[in-house]
Design a protein around this motif. Structure first.
Motif, PDB file in Angstrom:
ATOM      1  N   PRO A  98      -3.799 -15.400 -23.396  1.00 53.59           N
ATOM      2  CA  PRO A  98      -3.019 -16.620 -23.682  1.00 53.59           C
ATOM      3  C   PRO A  98      -3.455 -17.297 -24.982  1.00 53.59           C
ATOM      4  N   HIS A  99      -3.085 -16.729 -26.121  1.00 53.13           N
ATOM      5  CA  HIS A  99      -3.527 -17.283 -27.411  1.00 53.13           C
ATOM      6  C   HIS A  99      -3.052 -18.710 -27.636  1.00 53.13           C
ATOM      7  N   LEU A 178       3.044 -17.489 -26.686  1.00 54.02           N
ATOM      8  CA  LEU A 178       2.264 -16.566 -27.513  1.00 54.02           C
ATOM      9  C   LEU A 178       1.660 -15.420 -26.713  1.00 54.02           C
ATOM     10  N   ASP A 179       1.370 -15.670 -25.439  1.00 54.43           N
ATOM     11  CA  ASP A 179       0.813 -14.565 -24.652  1.00 54.43           C
ATOM     12  C   ASP A 179       1.811 -13.409 -24.625  1.00 54.43           C
ATOM     13  N   GLU A 180       3.083 -13.749 -24.397  1.00 53.00           N
ATOM     14  CA  GLU A 180       4.075 -12.694 -24.295  1.00 53.00           C
ATOM     15  C   GLU A 180       4.376 -12.036 -25.640  1.00 53.00           C
ATOM     16  N   SER A 181       4.360 -12.833 -26.702  1.00 51.53           N
ATOM     17  CA  SER A 181       4.720 -12.258 -28.001  1.00 51.53           C
ATOM     18  C   SER A 181       3.526 -11.611 -28.713  1.00 51.53           C
ATOM     19  N   HIS A 182       2.310 -12.127 -28.490  1.00 53.88           N
ATOM     20  CA  HIS A 182       1.156 -11.590 -29.225  1.00 53.88           C
ATOM     21  C   HIS A 182      -0.081 -11.392 -28.350  1.00 53.88           C
ATOM     22  N   GLY A 183       0.093 -11.387 -27.033  1.00 58.93           N
ATOM     23  CA  GLY A 183      -1.061 -11.393 -26.136  1.00 58.93           C
ATOM     24  C   GLY A 183      -1.693 -10.044 -25.844  1.00 58.93           C
ATOM     25  N   ILE A 310       0.466 -17.539 -36.368  1.00 57.72           N
ATOM     26  CA  ILE A 310      -0.009 -18.920 -36.238  1.00 57.72           C
ATOM     27  C   ILE A 310      -0.108 -19.235 -34.742  1.00 57.72           C
ATOM     28  N   THR A 311      -1.292 -19.655 -34.318  1.00 58.55           N
ATOM     29  CA  THR A 311      -1.470 -19.937 -32.890  1.00 58.55           C
ATOM     30  C   THR A 311      -1.366 -21.436 -32.580  1.00 58.55           C
TER      31      THR A 311
END
Lengths: 431, 186
Positions: A98-99, A178-183, A310-311
């Protein structure tokens, strides 16, 4: 009705000066009245109105610490059926970092991403051995215990699944945290034993050009690794962030190929076969190959590209105030080495400014960047663009799609865009 | 010794020293605790099968038997005739890879038959891998290859015949290591 004070006055003393019956606590417990006695109930306590945790000692230390009761941060687990392969089987599962709720560059071990094609085996380390065989002078086996006597290799590295951000190949950007897109990306300090040292001990023969790594999961996940990589910087990881690997990370041992797609770092490693050719396993043909627009597929696209995101701010929050200065921060990484530079744009890529990199900037590790940004209240598009030490620059989405079409599924690493609206709301956009 | 010879000799020595030194730096200084692995140890852990058939086991199977087995052990997840259900489709998709709706199945996508057999034998049925016999695994493989129109009905599938099966997407892969070909780069 009796007041608390009356109750106290009624208690029978067992000796002088206020000593009370030792069974009192048991009795009060039954009445639910311990708090009444433990907390000051005398007139005009100075602590009146203070926060409750100031008025009584907290709990004792835990043998294994856990996050605050007030923190809900957790990995996202794929709901059944999400995988494009269409699998809805329990064991075949993913957990995403979970970023949106993390900062820094080291991911807490319990929040490190995981993909388990055949579930997580419950391995007894005393019954697990690693065998090195094939084109070697001396086929050898190693127990978990013996590997602990070898000199330690310790490195901080990011790990990324090449399927990270696969949803961004879709035509619409979607409402993803962000978890789903970059996790499917995390960073850790890994420790273990140099693979080259073990291979040297076995004596790799001249024809040995590949290594087939097999895991001890119920599906024997297998990948072919180029010998060049194995001899360069691969290692057998035994520890993550100082403690033994967790089962979901390959306990008791996993292969670790820095900068290569995560699936090659075979978990629960138990067999390394030295060969003169790859085995063309399921996970390097059916999966982890990139279908191109002409119908051909890239195979052994092992190295992870330069990428950033970007987080904060992200779509997990709404900007609370206009005409204020915010910190734009995020992560950049590259499978080829260090991040050299990260630029940030607030106008959808028309102009760029170089962000500050948080040191030390380590090779093949997450690098955090920061830049102050004054938001004037009008719509904006925030982007980050990373460049690594080899000079590779993160492509735009258009560049990536022009070269690779939209059915590649893996290795999506285009510049990412957050659209900020006039109310401070944030969403994924394609720009 | 002639000058040339001695120069050569020196050069070899330098080379030797460099190799020796780099090896040391690379971590050859280990306790060397590996124990000899026997044939049985290796057999226990080595399941990979290669495109040319190396490491295929003895045994053989026919699609008729494979169909019966599939309908007991596989159909619940992979659907009727492998059309896909809670797990991936195992049939179809040939000719779709270059279209806007590509369907990757073992029939349309995977380049080598022996490695499909390996995965089924070692990993399926998903909840009970390695629970069937080698003959059974050859038979379900035969059934799936026939369903995909890759094998003639009645073909015997074994260690001999499987490596000779020509998969439709045999030439569909482009090596991207160590570099992605220019054509697909940006």
């Amino acid at each position: 009705m009796m007041t608390k004070q009356d109750q106290l006055d009624d208690l029978p003393p067992v000796a002088a000066n206020g000593l009370l019956d030792r069974r009192l606590f048991m009795k009060s417990l039954a009445l639910g009245g311990v708090g009444t006695l433990a907390a000051p109930v005398l007139a005009n306590p100075v602590g009146e109105g203070q926060l409750p945790w100031l008025l009584a000692p907290g709990q004792g230390a835990q043998s294994y610490g856990s996050p605050s009761n007030y923190e809900q941060l957790a990995r996202r687990i794929d709901p059944p059926g999400l995988w494009p392969e269409g699998n809805t089987i329990a064991g075949s599962s993913s957990a995403y970092t979970p970023h949106q709720g993390l900062t820094g560059t080291y991911t807490p071990s319990g929040l490190h991403f995981e993909i388990n094609h055949h579930g997580i085996p419950d391995i007894d380390p005393d019954r697990h051995t690693l065998v090195i065989h094939g084109m070697v002078d001396r086929p050898l086996k190693f127990t978990t215990e013996t590997l602990d006597f070898y000199p330690t290799v310790t490195r901080s590295h990011f790990m990324e699944c090449s399927g990270n951000s696969w949803l961004l190949w879709e035509d619409e950007p979607g409402d993803l945290l962000l978890d789903e897109s970059h996790g499917l990306l995390s960073g850790s300090e890994w420790s273990g034993v140099s693979l080259a040292a073990l291979l040297d001990e076995a004596g790799v023969q001249a024809e040995g050009k590949w290594i087939i790594a097999e895991g001890a999961d119920s599906g024997t996940l297998s990948r072919s690794i180029p010998m060049e990589k194995a001899m360069d910087d691969s290692f057998i990881a035994l520890y993550q962030n100082g403690e033994r690997l967790r089962p979901g990370q390959g306990y008791p041992m996993r292969l670790y190929n820095p900068g290569f797609e995560g699936n090659t770092s075979v978990k629960w490693l138990r067999s390394l076969r030295v060969t003169d050719r790859p085995a063309m396993t399921k996970f390097e043909t059916a999966n982890y190959t990139d279908l191109m627009p002409d119908g051909k597929a890239l195979q052994f696209s092992l190295k992870l590209e330069v990428k950033s995101v970007i987080t904060r701010p992200s779509n997990a929050t709404v900007l609370p105030k206009k005409n204020a200065v915010y910190e734009v921060t995020g992560l950049a990484w590259s499978g080829s080495g260090r991040i050299r530079k990260v630029e940030v744009s607030a106008d959808g890529g028309a102009t760029w400014a170089e962000a500050e990199l948080q040191g030390p900037v380590l090779p093949i590790m997450l690098t955090r960047f920061r830049l102050p940004w004054r938001w004037d209240g009008s719509p904006a598009i925030l982007q980050s663009r990373a460049t690594d030490e080899t000079g590779r620059v993160q492509p735009t989405r258009t560049q990536l799609l022009d070269a690779r079409g939209k059915h590649g599924h893996y290795h999506y690493h285009a510049i990412h865009s957050w659209g900020v609206d006039a109310n401070g709301g944030i969403a994924h956009v394609y720009a | 010794m002639k000058t040339e010879e001695s120069l050569m000799y020196m050069r070899n020595w330098i080379l030797f020293l460099t190799i020796a030194l780099t090896t040391c730096v690379d971590g050859a200084d280990t306790p060397e605790l590996g124990q000899p692995a026997s044939e049985a140890d290796i057999e226990q852990v080595f399941w990979s099968v290669f495109p040319d058939g190396e490491n295929l086991p003895a045994g053989s199977g026919l699609a008729v038997d494979g169909k019966a087995l599939f309908n007991i052990y596989c159909i619940a997840c992979h659907g009727i005739e492998g059309a896909g259900l809670t797990a991936v489709a195992l049939v179809g998709g040939q000719g779709s890879l270059a279209t806007d709706t590509p369907l990757k199945t073992i029939g349309s996508y995977r380049p080598y038959a022996p490695t499909i057999f390996k995965y089924i034998r070692r990993s399926m049925p998903y909840i009970a891998p390695m629970s069937l016999s080698n003959d059974d695994y050859y038979a379900v493989t035969a059934y799936l290859l026939e369903l995909n129109g890759i094998l003639e009905p009645g073909s015997v599938v074994n260690a001999e015949t499987l490596p000779k099966v020509r998969m439709p997407n045999r030439d569909g892969f482009v090596n991207a290591y160590p570099k992605v070909p220019r054509k697909y780069d940006y």
